[in-house]
Enzyme design. Sequence first.
Site, PDB file in Angstrom:
ATOM      1  N   CYS A 157      50.946  84.180  29.345  1.00 26.84           N
ATOM      2  CA  CYS A 157      50.549  85.560  29.037  1.00 26.84           C
ATOM      3  C   CYS A 157      51.755  86.498  29.103  1.00 26.84           C
ATOM      4  CB  CYS A 157      49.470  85.994  30.024  1.00 26.84           C
ATOM      5  SG  CYS A 157      49.015  87.721  29.878  1.00 26.84           S
ATOM      6  N   CYS A 193      51.380  89.688  31.062  1.00 30.82           N
ATOM      7  CA  CYS A 193      51.275  89.494  32.511  1.00 30.82           C
ATOM      8  C   CYS A 193      52.630  89.148  33.105  1.00 30.82           C
ATOM      9  CB  CYS A 193      50.308  88.347  32.829  1.00 30.82           C
ATOM     10  SG  CYS A 193      48.786  88.399  31.869  1.00 30.82           S
ATOM     11  N   ASP A 194      53.274  88.164  32.522  1.00 34.14           N
ATOM     12  CA  ASP A 194      54.439  87.560  33.174  1.00 34.14           C
ATOM     13  C   ASP A 194      55.775  87.921  32.542  1.00 34.14           C
ATOM     14  OD1 ASP A 194      52.610  86.410  34.846  1.00 34.14           O
ATOM     15  OD2 ASP A 194      52.527  84.502  33.795  1.00 34.14           O
TER      16      ASP A 194
END
Length: 310
Positions: free
Chosen positions: A134, A137-138
């Site tokens: 993701c 997200c990351d």
Amino acid sequence: PYEVLIIGGGPAGAAAAVYAARKGIRTGIVAERFGGQTMDTLGIENFISVLETEGPKFAAALEAHVRHYGVDIITLQRVAKLEAAAQPGGYASVVLDNGAVLKARSVILATGARWRNINVPGEQEYKTKGVAYCPHCDGPLFKGKDVAVIGGGNSGVEAAIDLAGVVKSVTLLEFADQLRADAVLVDKLKSMPNVTIHTNAQTLEVTGDGQKMNGLRYKDRVGGAEHKLDLAGVFVQIGLVPNTEFLKGTLELSKFGEIIIDAKCHTSLAGVFAAGDVTTVPYKQIIIAAGEGSKAALSAFDYLIRTPAP
Ligand code: FAD
């Protein structure tokens, strides 16, 4: 029997349970694994108002919040089938793998999705240790580092464009002989100075030192030569698969297998609602899934007060 039965215990299901229970109606939640995908997440830094937390800690907080309202929680059970109510306002049946049948006047489907894996050595071993799925997200975890993106469809190319603004360099690997993303995205990607694109590239292995990943090996499918890249991370972008296998033939799904919903989380079946990653709602994120779960519960409540029992 339940007034509302929620299938799935991720952020969407948990939010639906809290909202339904707070209406004072009999609410149940059945989930294979409470917490859902957040149980596989190392750090969460984008759930607004929570600066930083860990996936399992977040999942435990979801469960505690649901328990606080006395919701009937059934975990470690898989739903095998949904049978709609015979008449509006009647009871739907939710059949578990073990044969048990739960009855409910309304059902909220929140079974989430799973990222498609590349299935090469090292992928499982270095998941959350460099192997990521993701970019929203990351991505920031790889600031100033070299990363790769696997997959040249829209999600892969979007991820590469997104990451190129954050990390030092992005190498995009596509198995086919050309990128499959929309031309406007491909043009944008090609204009970025810190991006390299390899087509006909078959990923063979994610390498690492036992603690975290340090690169990957890929083969040029035309010349046959093998190459090694030194990397801090790799984003696998070859598809997100909704968990709807048990619903095929029951209600309307998109061509990607997502449950088609409207703005109020209605599905094509009366009394059946859906929320989160399993649906057609774009951008698969925790905060979005939680918002959608709340919406589905409010819609279920609205349905219950307007639809008399037959
Ligand atoms: P899920 O979390 O997928 O939950 C689905 C639930 O349904 C689970 O309880 C599951 O056990 C259950 N279930 C499925 N099928 C059945 C069945 N047949 N019977 C019974 N139960 C069933 N998002 C962010 O916002 N921030 C992040 O930092 C972030 N990091 C991520 C890192 C990783 C590694 C991954 C994989 C995802 C990440 N995401 C992140 C995405 C986020 O986790 C999802 O968007 C979110 O969890 C979706 O919530 P959901 O409730 O819709 O589904």
